[in-house]
Design a protein around this motif. Sequence first.
Motif, PDB file in Angstrom:
ATOM      1  N   VAL A 149       0.831  -1.199   0.000  1.00 57.32           N
ATOM      2  CA  VAL A 149       0.000   0.000   0.000  1.00 57.32           C
ATOM      3  C   VAL A 149       0.870   1.256   0.000  1.00 57.32           C
ATOM      4  CG1 VAL A 149      -1.635   1.348   1.362  1.00 57.32           C
ATOM      5  CG2 VAL A 149      -1.991  -1.112   1.070  1.00 57.32           C
ATOM      6  N   VAL A 150       1.894   1.300   0.868  1.00 60.19           N
ATOM      7  CA  VAL A 150       2.752   2.481   0.956  1.00 60.19           C
ATOM      8  C   VAL A 150       3.483   2.732  -0.353  1.00 60.19           C
ATOM      9  CG1 VAL A 150       4.838   3.400   2.041  1.00 60.19           C
ATOM     10  CG2 VAL A 150       3.042   2.401   3.458  1.00 60.19           C
ATOM     11  N   VAL A 151       4.076   1.682  -0.919  1.00 64.30           N
ATOM     12  CA  VAL A 151       4.840   1.835  -2.162  1.00 64.30           C
ATOM     13  C   VAL A 151       3.921   2.285  -3.293  1.00 64.30           C
ATOM     14  CG1 VAL A 151       6.179   0.613  -3.917  1.00 64.30           C
ATOM     15  CG2 VAL A 151       6.642   0.219  -1.491  1.00 64.30           C
ATOM     16  N   THR A 152       2.741   1.685  -3.380  1.00 68.56           N
ATOM     17  CA  THR A 152       1.801   2.052  -4.454  1.00 68.56           C
ATOM     18  C   THR A 152       1.362   3.506  -4.333  1.00 68.56           C
ATOM     19  OG1 THR A 152       0.999  -0.225  -4.609  1.00 68.56           O
ATOM     20  CG2 THR A 152      -0.411   1.508  -5.516  1.00 68.56           C
ATOM     21  N   LEU A 209       2.102   6.642  -6.951  1.00 64.28           N
ATOM     22  CA  LEU A 209       0.994   7.312  -7.626  1.00 64.28           C
ATOM     23  C   LEU A 209       1.036   8.826  -7.451  1.00 64.28           C
ATOM     24  CD1 LEU A 209      -1.986   4.897  -6.854  1.00 64.28           C
ATOM     25  CD2 LEU A 209      -0.877   5.275  -9.069  1.00 64.28           C
ATOM     26  N   LEU A 210       1.650   9.289  -6.357  1.00 60.54           N
ATOM     27  CA  LEU A 210       1.725  10.729  -6.125  1.00 60.54           C
ATOM     28  C   LEU A 210       2.553  11.410  -7.224  1.00 60.54           C
ATOM     29  CD1 LEU A 210       2.316  10.966  -2.275  1.00 60.54           C
ATOM     30  CD2 LEU A 210       0.315  11.789  -3.522  1.00 60.54           C
ATOM     31  N   PRO A 211       2.053  12.462  -7.839  1.00 65.64           N
ATOM     32  CA  PRO A 211       2.787  13.147  -8.924  1.00 65.64           C
ATOM     33  C   PRO A 211       3.871  14.078  -8.386  1.00 65.64           C
ATOM     34  CG  PRO A 211       0.697  14.240  -8.575  1.00 65.64           C
ATOM     35  CD  PRO A 211       0.718  13.060  -7.623  1.00 65.64           C
ATOM     36  N   LEU A 212       4.836  13.515  -7.678  1.00 66.25           N
ATOM     37  CA  LEU A 212       5.850  14.340  -7.017  1.00 66.25           C
ATOM     38  C   LEU A 212       6.706  15.112  -8.010  1.00 66.25           C
ATOM     39  CD1 LEU A 212       7.000  11.925  -4.157  1.00 66.25           C
ATOM     40  CD2 LEU A 212       5.405  13.844  -4.032  1.00 66.25           C
ATOM     41  N   GLU A 213       6.875  14.563  -9.225  1.00 68.15           N
ATOM     42  CA  GLU A 213       7.671  15.271 -10.232  1.00 68.15           C
ATOM     43  C   GLU A 213       7.037  16.609 -10.604  1.00 68.15           C
ATOM     44  OE1 GLU A 213       9.050  11.202 -10.100  1.00 68.15           O
ATOM     45  OE2 GLU A 213       7.040  12.072 -10.181  1.00 68.15           O
ATOM     46  N   LEU A 214       5.726  16.725 -10.428  1.00 67.06           N
ATOM     47  CA  LEU A 214       5.040  17.995 -10.654  1.00 67.06           C
ATOM     48  C   LEU A 214       4.954  18.828  -9.377  1.00 67.06           C
ATOM     49  CD1 LEU A 214       2.057  16.777 -12.882  1.00 67.06           C
ATOM     50  CD2 LEU A 214       4.139  17.940 -13.641  1.00 67.06           C
ATOM     51  N   ALA A 268      15.145  15.282  -7.318  1.00 69.42           N
ATOM     52  CA  ALA A 268      14.573  15.601  -6.010  1.00 69.42           C
ATOM     53  C   ALA A 268      13.298  14.815  -5.734  1.00 69.42           C
ATOM     54  CB  ALA A 268      14.302  17.101  -5.914  1.00 69.42           C
ATOM     55  N   ALA A 269      12.433  14.687  -6.725  1.00 66.81           N
ATOM     56  CA  ALA A 269      11.157  13.999  -6.518  1.00 66.81           C
ATOM     57  C   ALA A 269      11.364  12.518  -6.217  1.00 66.81           C
ATOM     58  CB  ALA A 269      10.262  14.177  -7.741  1.00 66.81           C
ATOM     59  N   ARG A 270      12.267  11.876  -6.939  1.00 59.28           N
ATOM     60  CA  ARG A 270      12.472  10.447  -6.687  1.00 59.28           C
ATOM     61  C   ARG A 270      13.095  10.221  -5.313  1.00 59.28           C
ATOM     62  NH1 ARG A 270      17.525   7.568  -9.849  1.00 59.28           N
ATOM     63  NH2 ARG A 270      19.193   8.627  -8.729  1.00 59.28           N
ATOM     64  N   ALA A 271      13.948  11.158  -4.858  1.00 63.97           N
ATOM     65  CA  ALA A 271      14.524  11.030  -3.520  1.00 63.97           C
ATOM     66  C   ALA A 271      13.453  11.208  -2.455  1.00 63.97           C
ATOM     67  CB  ALA A 271      15.651  12.045  -3.326  1.00 63.97           C
ATOM     68  N   LEU A 272      12.546  12.169  -2.664  1.00 67.54           N
ATOM     69  CA  LEU A 272      11.454  12.364  -1.715  1.00 67.54           C
ATOM     70  C   LEU A 272      10.570  11.124  -1.655  1.00 67.54           C
ATOM     71  CD1 LEU A 272       9.756  14.040   0.219  1.00 67.54           C
ATOM     72  CD2 LEU A 272       8.630  15.073  -1.774  1.00 67.54           C
ATOM     73  N   ARG A 273      10.309  10.522  -2.798  1.00 71.58           N
ATOM     74  CA  ARG A 273       9.516   9.284  -2.824  1.00 71.58           C
ATOM     75  C   ARG A 273      10.246   8.174  -2.056  1.00 71.58           C
ATOM     76  NH1 ARG A 273       8.594   9.366  -7.784  1.00 71.58           N
ATOM     77  NH2 ARG A 273       6.422  10.065  -7.693  1.00 71.58           N
TER      78      ARG A 273
END
Length: 289
Positions: A135-138, A142-147, A189-194
């Motif tokens: 659940v956490v990984v999914t 799904l969160l559009p962190l790159e945006l 930055a977004a992938r690191a935050l994820r």
Amino acid sequence: MLGDRNHRALVMIHGFGAASGHWRHNAAELAAAGWCVYAIDLVGFGASSQPGHRRHRPLDNRLWARQLQAFLEQVVQGPAVLVGNSLGSLVAVTCAVFFPAWVEGVVAAPLPDPSLLMPMKRRRRPWRRQLKRSVVVTLCRLLPLELLVPLIARTPLLDLGLRSAYTDQRAVDRELRRLIARPALRPQAARALRAMSIGMALRPHGATAAPLLERMQQPLLVVWGSQDRLVPPVISQRLKHHKSDLELRLLPELGHCPHDEQPALFNRHILGWLARNLGSGQPREQPWA
């Protein structure tokens, strides 16, 4: 690094979203008081690498503690007092527990962790742990962190977040905005935050603040702003249930970053605590090996 390398070391560890420059108003005064002062960019923040999620090497406080221990061994070349803000405080406590020979004491300003508000967890069955992981990984994927991440860094949303961390709005200046925004605009930055969101959500109970405090042997000073809106200071009252010998200081009218909002007051408190508990910063009797 500021100060004489022959003097005892202080290593400053920034909080979430910040970088080593967040200690810009503290380092010189602490060095002038006789300490050798270092600051570090944790992996994923500042100018450090920004890795993605790896299941077998999660980006959480255990990895940051290993990074800090390597910094102590390779750069400082001896044990140090660790001074953390927010997430940096949790990293400092983690390092003190996992690598005790490298840590003389810890200043945590403040020490937030959801585990401090939760009852003792029972051991989850394997299927429930796997379900939580899925659940956490999914959700994080799904969160559009790159945006979202560059949007926040480039718009008034950044100011909104910073102003919630400071009671004195004059401290939210151009230098602070640049310090926070620049790493968030880097390509990874977004992938690191994820990765850190997944890592921190799925870390084992033993890597949360409550059990870490119960294992910690070094002296601990906890500093909390009395007007902290991000992590209410009432949480600080729970800490002594887990480490009865810690010292707690509530600084009036300050928010989540007391070291940056009132640096002279913050420095005075930690230097007094250091003098009473660990002595002066100068000099080391001999190189540590």
